[in-house]
Design an enzyme around this catalytic site. Structure first.
Site, PDB file in Angstrom:
ATOM      1  N   LYS A  13      -1.493  -1.511  -3.992  1.00  0.00           N
ATOM      2  CA  LYS A  13      -2.574  -0.531  -3.945  1.00  0.00           C
ATOM      3  C   LYS A  13      -1.923   0.836  -4.018  1.00  0.00           C
ATOM      4  CE  LYS A  13      -6.183   1.485  -1.039  1.00  0.00           C
ATOM      5  NZ  LYS A  13      -6.811   1.512   0.322  1.00  0.00           N
ATOM      6  N   TYR A  21       0.863  -1.180   0.000  1.00  0.00           N
ATOM      7  CA  TYR A  21       0.000   0.000   0.000  1.00  0.00           C
ATOM      8  C   TYR A  21       0.896   1.226   0.000  1.00  0.00           C
ATOM      9  CZ  TYR A  21      -3.891   3.082   1.429  1.00  0.00           C
ATOM     10  OH  TYR A  21      -4.833   4.080   1.503  1.00  0.00           O
TER      11      TYR A  21
END
Length: 306
Positions: free
Chosen positions: A169, A141
């Site tokens: 992500k 992330y």
């Protein structure tokens, strides 16, 4: 069992799910199961639990594990359940990963250590320690607006060499860099910003980890299907139709608060309570969220709420 392919290891449409709470602040597992079931019934390939939108900084280890276990029991045969294992304390993040694996999660979301702003070698060492701690696949992330640290290109290359790091992500807003990094590393890329879904898909992304998916799962699935079919005009048409909801749930930057207001307004959870330092959306903000849902055609009948 899972709607996954090597290019889409967690499916295409995932939502970073809120953690429902009762008015007294306790985690409401029954409401979480109900919401997770609704989302999976409405266009979702997967759910991300215990992320920022799930108020991970203010929920505790037993609560996180109980949430994962309850959602896996409810929908784990139909959707990927990805659990957040984010901390600026590596040992804490490792334990979170181990507990998520024990609770049945299908994957981990591992964010760059926040606040302490480690060096890039420190980020690599942190993520490697977490990835080594379980057999679960890892989604990195990258959200420098919250962590203060962006994943550098050599860092992405180093982490991509780890067998269990399979996806990213991306909440950097840098679609150009993402396209190059995805092509170079072979990792599956997921947009971390609702507003950038179309450009990310156009640049080869696998899908999205969404906030607006709380209320627009079928539309996100339809956008992805249209893009896959080469019907970009249709994908754009659907995306523009939900733009008011994208703005309503993301515009002020308090996604956990706005998303809870949205699903509470729709009667999908019984309380809009959030834990401090966040506070529940005031009535004016709730009405603004409802207006966005109406404008997007997502709230023809809003539930009566207390």
């Amino acid at each position: 069992m899972l709607p996954a392919t090597p290019s889409r290891p967690f499916g295409a449409v995932l939502t970073a799910m809120v953690t429902p709470m009762r008015d007294d602040g306790s985690v409401d597992l029954d409401a979480a199961v109900s919401l997770a079931t609704h989302l999976v019934d409405h266009g979702h390939d997967g759910l991300v639990l215990n992320g920022t939108t799930g108020e991970s900084p203010t929920t505790h280890a037993p609560e996180k594990a109980d949430l994962v276990r309850a959602v896996v029991d409810a929908v784990g045969d139909r959707a990927a359940v990805v659990a957040g294992a984010g901390s600026n304390d590596t040992l804490h993040a490792v334990r979170m990963a181990e507990q998520a694996a024990e609770a049945g999660a299908d994957g981990l979301l591992v964010v760059s250590p926040y606040y302490s702003r480690p060096s890039q070698p420190g980020v690599v060492a942190h993520v490697t320690a977490v990835a080594d701690s379980t057999p679960l696949p890892v989604m990195l992330y990258d959200v420098p607006g919250r962590t203060g640290v962006r994943l550098a290109q050599p860092t992405l290359d180093a982490l991509a060499a780890h067998d269990r790091v399979v996806a990213v992500k991306d909440a950097t807003g840098d679609v150009y860099a993402a396209a190059k990094a995805a092509a170079r590393t072979g990792l599956a890329w997921y947009s971390g910003d609702d507003s950038l879904l179309l450009p990310f898909l156009a640049h080869g992304a696998a899908g999205i980890v969404s906030v607006v998916g709380h209320v627009a799962g079928p539309q996100l699935a339809a956008i992805t299907a249209a893009h896959d079919a080469g019907d970009n005009a249709r994908a754009l048409e659907i995306f523009l139709s939900i733009a008011p909801a994208v703005d309503a749930l993301n515009g002020q930057g308090f996604q956990a608060v706005a998303a809870k207001a949205a699903v509470w307004s729709l009667g999908l959870i019984p309380s809009r309570h959030v834990r401090l330092p966040n506070v529940a959306a005031p009535d004016d903000d709730v009405e603004a969220v409802r207006a966005g849902l109406r404008a997007a055609g997502l709230a023809d009948v809003l539930a009566t709420t207390q």
